[in-house]
Write a protein that holds these residues in place. Structure first.
Motif, PDB file in Angstrom:
ATOM      1  N   SER A  18     -22.544   3.525  -0.973  1.00 39.64           N
ATOM      2  CA  SER A  18     -21.845   4.236  -2.208  1.00 39.64           C
ATOM      3  C   SER A  18     -20.131   3.637  -1.785  1.00 39.64           C
ATOM      4  N   ARG A  19     -19.349   3.702  -2.953  1.00 42.42           N
ATOM      5  CA  ARG A  19     -18.106   3.120  -2.818  1.00 42.42           C
ATOM      6  C   ARG A  19     -16.994   4.383  -3.146  1.00 42.42           C
ATOM      7  N   ILE A  20     -15.946   4.136  -2.195  1.00 44.05           N
ATOM      8  CA  ILE A  20     -15.065   5.122  -2.360  1.00 44.05           C
ATOM      9  C   ILE A  20     -13.643   4.435  -2.803  1.00 44.05           C
ATOM     10  N   ILE A  21     -13.051   4.652  -4.074  1.00 43.81           N
ATOM     11  CA  ILE A  21     -12.109   4.010  -4.512  1.00 43.81           C
ATOM     12  C   ILE A  21     -10.752   4.659  -4.146  1.00 43.81           C
ATOM     13  N   GLY A  22     -10.300   4.130  -3.039  1.00 43.85           N
ATOM     14  CA  GLY A  22      -9.034   4.682  -2.471  1.00 43.85           C
ATOM     15  C   GLY A  22      -7.631   4.803  -3.265  1.00 43.85           C
ATOM     16  N   CYS A  23      -7.694   5.676  -4.110  1.00 46.21           N
ATOM     17  CA  CYS A  23      -6.504   5.714  -5.065  1.00 46.21           C
ATOM     18  C   CYS A  23      -5.175   6.114  -4.710  1.00 46.21           C
ATOM     19  N   GLY A  24      -5.460   7.453  -4.108  1.00 49.05           N
ATOM     20  CA  GLY A  24      -4.304   8.147  -3.630  1.00 49.05           C
ATOM     21  C   GLY A  24      -4.970   9.482  -2.879  1.00 49.05           C
ATOM     22  N   MET A  25      -4.189  10.328  -2.204  1.00 56.75           N
ATOM     23  CA  MET A  25      -4.512  11.307  -1.517  1.00 56.75           C
ATOM     24  C   MET A  25      -3.409  12.563  -1.560  1.00 56.75           C
ATOM     25  N   ILE A  26      -3.336  12.914  -2.986  1.00 57.15           N
ATOM     26  CA  ILE A  26      -1.985  13.914  -3.178  1.00 57.15           C
ATOM     27  C   ILE A  26      -2.030  15.203  -2.221  1.00 57.15           C
ATOM     28  N   SER A  27      -3.144  15.549  -1.729  1.00 54.08           N
ATOM     29  CA  SER A  27      -3.161  16.884  -0.654  1.00 54.08           C
ATOM     30  C   SER A  27      -2.550  16.384   0.503  1.00 54.08           C
ATOM     31  N   GLN A  28      -2.422  15.171   0.732  1.00 53.81           N
ATOM     32  CA  GLN A  28      -1.841  14.984   2.012  1.00 53.81           C
ATOM     33  C   GLN A  28      -0.481  14.368   1.925  1.00 53.81           C
ATOM     34  N   TYR A  29       0.106  14.118   0.820  1.00 54.06           N
ATOM     35  CA  TYR A  29       1.352  13.639   0.801  1.00 54.06           C
ATOM     36  C   TYR A  29       2.538  14.429   1.240  1.00 54.06           C
ATOM     37  N   GLY A  46      -8.998   0.916  -0.175  1.00 50.65           N
ATOM     38  CA  GLY A  46      -7.743   1.302  -0.757  1.00 50.65           C
ATOM     39  C   GLY A  46      -7.345   0.138  -1.625  1.00 50.65           C
ATOM     40  N   PHE A  47      -6.406   0.308  -2.660  1.00 49.73           N
ATOM     41  CA  PHE A  47      -5.857  -0.609  -3.340  1.00 49.73           C
ATOM     42  C   PHE A  47      -4.515  -0.107  -4.003  1.00 49.73           C
ATOM     43  N   ILE A  48      -3.769  -1.109  -4.439  1.00 51.99           N
ATOM     44  CA  ILE A  48      -2.353  -0.709  -5.309  1.00 51.99           C
ATOM     45  C   ILE A  48      -2.555  -1.508  -6.344  1.00 51.99           C
ATOM     46  N   VAL A  49      -2.482  -0.919  -7.479  1.00 50.61           N
ATOM     47  CA  VAL A  49      -2.609  -1.741  -8.870  1.00 50.61           C
ATOM     48  C   VAL A  49      -2.081  -2.713  -9.041  1.00 50.61           C
ATOM     49  N   SER A  50      -0.651  -2.816  -8.599  1.00 52.06           N
ATOM     50  CA  SER A  50      -0.020  -4.093  -8.654  1.00 52.06           C
ATOM     51  C   SER A  50      -0.450  -5.293  -8.121  1.00 52.06           C
ATOM     52  N   ASP A  51      -1.063  -5.195  -7.016  1.00 50.90           N
ATOM     53  CA  ASP A  51      -1.757  -6.122  -6.521  1.00 50.90           C
ATOM     54  C   ASP A  51      -2.997  -7.053  -7.121  1.00 50.90           C
ATOM     55  N   TYR A  52      -3.542  -6.147  -8.020  1.00 53.69           N
ATOM     56  CA  TYR A  52      -4.774  -6.590  -8.614  1.00 53.69           C
ATOM     57  C   TYR A  52      -4.817  -6.714 -10.127  1.00 53.69           C
ATOM     58  N   PHE A  53      -3.782  -5.832 -10.806  1.00 53.74           N
ATOM     59  CA  PHE A  53      -3.972  -5.734 -11.933  1.00 53.74           C
ATOM     60  C   PHE A  53      -3.911  -6.929 -13.019  1.00 53.74           C
ATOM     61  N   HIS A  54      -3.132  -8.117 -12.553  1.00 54.00           N
ATOM     62  CA  HIS A  54      -3.162  -9.383 -13.226  1.00 54.00           C
ATOM     63  C   HIS A  54      -4.303 -10.053 -13.353  1.00 54.00           C
ATOM     64  N   GLU A  55      -5.411  -9.573 -12.616  1.00 51.61           N
ATOM     65  CA  GLU A  55      -6.707 -10.229 -12.893  1.00 51.61           C
ATOM     66  C   GLU A  55      -7.600  -9.401 -13.876  1.00 51.61           C
ATOM     67  N   LYS A  63      -2.512   3.779   1.637  1.00 52.93           N
ATOM     68  CA  LYS A  63      -1.220   3.165   2.014  1.00 52.93           C
ATOM     69  C   LYS A  63      -1.139   1.771   1.962  1.00 52.93           C
ATOM     70  N   LYS A  64      -2.192   1.265   2.799  1.00 52.69           N
ATOM     71  CA  LYS A  64      -2.136  -0.135   3.291  1.00 52.69           C
ATOM     72  C   LYS A  64      -3.085  -1.010   2.604  1.00 52.69           C
ATOM     73  N   SER A  65      -3.899  -0.567   1.598  1.00 52.06           N
ATOM     74  CA  SER A  65      -4.907  -1.099   1.058  1.00 52.06           C
ATOM     75  C   SER A  65      -5.852  -1.817   1.943  1.00 52.06           C
ATOM     76  N   ILE A  66      -6.461  -0.917   2.932  1.00 52.27           N
ATOM     77  CA  ILE A  66      -7.369  -1.205   3.712  1.00 52.27           C
ATOM     78  C   ILE A  66      -8.829  -1.370   3.290  1.00 52.27           C
ATOM     79  N   THR A  67      -9.678  -2.142   3.666  1.00 47.87           N
ATOM     80  CA  THR A  67     -11.128  -2.068   3.414  1.00 47.87           C
ATOM     81  C   THR A  67     -11.677  -1.690   4.489  1.00 47.87           C
ATOM     82  N   PHE A  68     -12.545  -0.440   4.585  1.00 47.40           N
ATOM     83  CA  PHE A  68     -13.181  -0.045   6.000  1.00 47.40           C
ATOM     84  C   PHE A  68     -14.622   0.054   5.128  1.00 47.40           C
TER      85      PHE A  68
END
Lengths: 351, 351
Positions: free
Chosen positions: A254-265, A288-297, B281-286
């Motif tokens: 399975s894949r976990i898309i690490g987008c945010g963790m609002i309960s932890q902020y 985890g990913f930040i959209v601005s690093d990949y959206f151009h693709e 936060k750091k766009s890590i792949t685990f």
């Protein structure tokens, strides 16, 4: 009435893990006159925009933390305006690519008239031609959260028809888009949210197969019940107990898309995860990913796909619009507390 | 002296999180006579091998847990022999592809003469031609742990010259190979281990840039000290406090190769991880992986690369060999407790 350039400013940064920002203490509306002498384009600030719509997003919370080393974006500058994705119109430009009167999407300050520093121009672009959608849609259905959903699915989720996706904060700006894109792709879509009203919206309007209120049903029990074939993709927006429950019922590969963790902020203590060993046991990918690093693709494909789906009315998108920049601090806090419903937007109304 | 078919058997499976297996209670040596009438190849068991060398590996611990749903391999069968990677020689075969006298690598039972079920034949293959290495090397320098190191680096780590890799359990079978491959590729290699002797081995014999004893130095402090440029790749073998420390000092876009979590296999309570938010936060792949799912993609390249490096003496590989099947239970437990040094192997000596 004289012209103003009011702003929402970062009054005081916060130590990490120190709870919610406080309106008036950490974030505040500031009345300011329009000062023409200061609003001139220069080499360093080659663009002046009038700001029209603000995108109010959870990730902004991180920029109120004073720590500098552990976040993907630096903290805000104390005393300066908050800055985030927004729609604006060019008032003056020293650049060939932007013309007066042109509508732009980009990272703009939360002020009525914002000078744009050259370092953020990489995140500024004109509203795409041919999409034929109202301007508010560029912080709404086409905005950064939708780009995030799209990018996360392409980059990490790689959804296949017949798979089960579970989405937390599913009625939020990212979640509702992720869910509908996966429904359209033939997945079994399950979501969680924090009010019964949001749960009904997910079931009755977005037609998720199942949805639950995590304040009423424990995530682990709920996931066992609503995901009878386990979970193949988890669109992670909240972290904490929900993430731990997902790790427990996730399928192999399975894949976990690490987008945010609002309960932890805003948590004073991070939730102590216990099931992380399943990443090894079940060959899970958690990225985890930040959209601005990949959206151009994916940008071209995105602006082809999404407006088409909107015009065909195949995509519902709930927005929560508040008028008046002076309300932005409260809207931001309300969004962090889950009081909004759908994507939070502030519409600036100037004289 | 009459011929025997002694075995090491799984006496009693264990509830999850119930500590270490106990020799005599959960795992035991069993004296058994050689019974020719039972050792016949059939349609279901088309291969009979004499077992020569056993690979004693940490992942086998998981197969003693009675839980059936949350591991990548099913539990062992109570009363049946332990089964793991081993080198053997064909005694009898009903298959065209295997001939009497041929040396094989594969999943074989921990018994002197093992019938091989057709369902595991996908994990059985002849020792590659041209490698010209002693048979013990197929559970040693060329064995499953080395395949794991190689596969983890290719699939998840994607090492680039100049990057920093940190390896836990670095003197272990997987770790020592991962470290040397990364040294050869021009990375900055740091490792941890549980005794000063192992640390000296990493520094003086494998020439890691730095190594530390995690029982004497707190992982977080040590990593801040020894990885001045942060961590780009973590080869994760232990989990727990070390993983939490890595998440804290990891760089943006870093990769965590989820290979094992030996500190957690026998823990009565999982270590409560607190820094997982850094994945977002750091766009890590685990990414966790099991070598058998991916090794076929790299097998050809592997058997070209590694024997060459061995012959050129560019690869040191420490093994810890014990003679006698009767010692396998203690060797297995010793390995789980970190008492071995290098890759644990049991050499079967029959009459």
């Amino acid at each position: 009435m004289s012209k103003t350039n009011n702003a929402v400013i970062v009054k005081e940064l916060m130590p990490p893990h120190s709870g919610y920002p406080v309106v008036g203490k950490n974030i505040a509306f500031a009345k300011r006159p329009y000062d023409e002498s200061k609003l001139k384009v220069t080499e360093d600030f080659p663009l002046l925009v009038k700001v029209l719509y603000l995108s109010i997003d959870p990730y902004l919370r991180g920029r109120f933390d004073a720590s500098s080393y552990d976040s993907y974006v630096p903290p805000f500058e104390q005393g300066a305006p908050v800055c985030g994705f927004a729609v604006g119109v060019v008032v003056d430009s020293a650049l060939d690519q932007f013309k007066k009167g042109q509508n732009l999407i980009g990272l703009f300050n939360w002020e009525e008239y914002a000078l744009v520093h050259k370092s953020v121009l990489q995140y500024v672009y004109p509203t795409p031609k041919g999409a034929n959608l109202p301007l508010i849609d560029y912080v709404g259905v086409l905005g950064m959260p939708s780009q995030t959903a799209y990018t996360g699915l392409k980059l990490v989720g790689q959804p296949k028809a017949g798979e089960t996706i579970f989405i937390s904060a599913a009625s939020g700006a990212v979640g509702q888009m992720a869910g509908q894109l996966c429904k359209a792709a033939g997945l079994y879509v399950v979501g969680s949210a924090g009010t019964d009203e949001k749960v009904e919206f997910l079931k009755n309007e977005l037609h998720f197969v199942a949805a639950f209120n995590y304040k009423k049903e424990k995530p682990l029990e709920a996931l066992k019940k609503y995901c009878p074939k386990g979970i193949d993709i988890y669109f992670e927006n909240v972290g904490g107990e929900t993430l731990d429950a997902v790790l427990s019922v996730a399928n192999r590969f399975s894949r976990i898309i690490g987008c945010g963790m609002i309960s932890q902020y805003n948590a004073k203590e991070p939730y102590p995860l216990k099931n992380i060993i399943n990443i090894v046991k079940k060959s899970i990918t958690f990225r985890g990913f930040i959209v601005s690093d990949y959206f151009h693709e994916y940008q071209k494909e995105y602006y082809a796909d999404i407006p088409k789906l909107v015009h065909e009315k195949k995509l519902k998108y709930r927005i929560d619009v508040t008028k008046g920049l002076e309300n932005a601090p409260d809207v931001f806090l309300g969004m962090l507390h889950g009081k909004n419903f759908g994507k939070s937007i502030v519409e600036l109304v100037s004289e």
